[in-house]
Design a protein around this motif. Sequence first.
Motif, PDB file in Angstrom:
ATOM      1  N   VAL A  50       3.251   0.532  -7.314  1.00 40.70           N
ATOM      2  CA  VAL A  50       2.217  -0.502  -7.357  1.00 40.70           C
ATOM      3  C   VAL A  50       0.836   0.129  -7.375  1.00 40.70           C
ATOM      4  N   MET A  51       0.599   1.060  -6.476  1.00 37.86           N
ATOM      5  CA  MET A  51      -0.729   1.659  -6.385  1.00 37.86           C
ATOM      6  C   MET A  51      -1.076   2.463  -7.644  1.00 37.86           C
ATOM      7  N   PRO A  83      -0.420   7.163 -13.147  1.00 39.37           N
ATOM      8  CA  PRO A  83       1.010   7.184 -12.821  1.00 39.37           C
ATOM      9  C   PRO A  83       1.402   8.291 -11.846  1.00 39.37           C
ATOM     10  N   ASP A  84       0.555   9.312 -11.692  1.00 38.36           N
ATOM     11  CA  ASP A  84       0.844  10.417 -10.783  1.00 38.36           C
ATOM     12  C   ASP A  84       0.069  10.324  -9.472  1.00 38.36           C
ATOM     13  N   LEU A  85      -0.442   9.156  -9.154  1.00 36.49           N
ATOM     14  CA  LEU A  85      -1.251   8.969  -7.953  1.00 36.49           C
ATOM     15  C   LEU A  85      -0.508   9.440  -6.705  1.00 36.49           C
ATOM     16  N   ASP A  86      -1.158  10.299  -5.937  1.00 36.46           N
ATOM     17  CA  ASP A  86      -0.627  10.774  -4.665  1.00 36.46           C
ATOM     18  C   ASP A  86      -1.200   9.872  -3.573  1.00 36.46           C
ATOM     19  N   LEU A  87      -0.328   9.122  -2.907  1.00 34.13           N
ATOM     20  CA  LEU A  87      -0.790   8.154  -1.901  1.00 34.13           C
ATOM     21  C   LEU A  87      -1.491   8.813  -0.717  1.00 34.13           C
ATOM     22  N   ALA A  97      -6.518   8.039  -3.648  1.00 34.00           N
ATOM     23  CA  ALA A  97      -5.708   6.844  -3.394  1.00 34.00           C
ATOM     24  C   ALA A  97      -6.406   5.895  -2.422  1.00 34.00           C
ATOM     25  N   ALA A  98      -7.139   6.455  -1.470  1.00 31.57           N
ATOM     26  CA  ALA A  98      -7.807   5.634  -0.455  1.00 31.57           C
ATOM     27  C   ALA A  98      -8.822   4.674  -1.066  1.00 31.57           C
ATOM     28  N   GLN A  99      -9.423   5.042  -2.180  1.00 28.91           N
ATOM     29  CA  GLN A  99     -10.421   4.174  -2.799  1.00 28.91           C
ATOM     30  C   GLN A  99      -9.813   2.894  -3.379  1.00 28.91           C
ATOM     31  N   LEU A 102       0.813  -1.215   0.000  1.00 24.82           N
ATOM     32  CA  LEU A 102       0.000   0.000   0.000  1.00 24.82           C
ATOM     33  C   LEU A 102       0.849   1.269   0.000  1.00 24.82           C
ATOM     34  N   SER A 103       2.051   1.209   0.522  1.00 23.65           N
ATOM     35  CA  SER A 103       2.915   2.388   0.582  1.00 23.65           C
ATOM     36  C   SER A 103       3.775   2.543  -0.671  1.00 23.65           C
TER      37      SER A 103
END
Length: 170
Positions: free
Chosen positions: A28-29, A36-40, A45-47, A23-24
């Motif tokens: 992967v996320m 590709p620019d997902l901010d964790l 991201a939580a979804q 998850l971190s």
Amino acid sequence: MSEKLTHQDQLVDYNQRICNKILSSQEVMALIANDPDLDLDSPEAAQWEDHIIDHAWVDDTVQESGAFVTVDVDVTDMSSGTIKDMRVYVEVLVSKTYMALTPSLFKGVKGNRRDNIVRQIDKLLNGSYDFGIGRLDATNIRTVTTANKFSGKLITYMVSDFARNRSLLP
């Protein structure tokens, strides 16, 4: 008052630690979320967190296209009494309709989504000393039979750890 730890306590702990490590991982996320620019740290991201699962199956009723990672752990040998061998199973399941990566979105990434998720997870876990007394070593990566709408790869890792029970202090 102390509480005796069982081998099952470690199985739960290993599962949770591996899921948290996955998850971190932004890489992967991002592949799971197709961003590709997902901010964790973002609400978006939580979804995707429910796509990382601490047991070895995905509900048959899943209707959405997507990518899922399941994690499970077995104790495979406790015969020595002091050292136990454990196997960690990480399965990557991707809907066949979600397999392809968009080259303009994931620039420079070759191959399909499933294999890239496998690659990123193996970079996170293989050789890690964060689990047990030895390294977490991949013993095989193989294609697995899954539900008709999915394609899957299973990574098996081996690690040794202390087998003796310990007390948990309050």
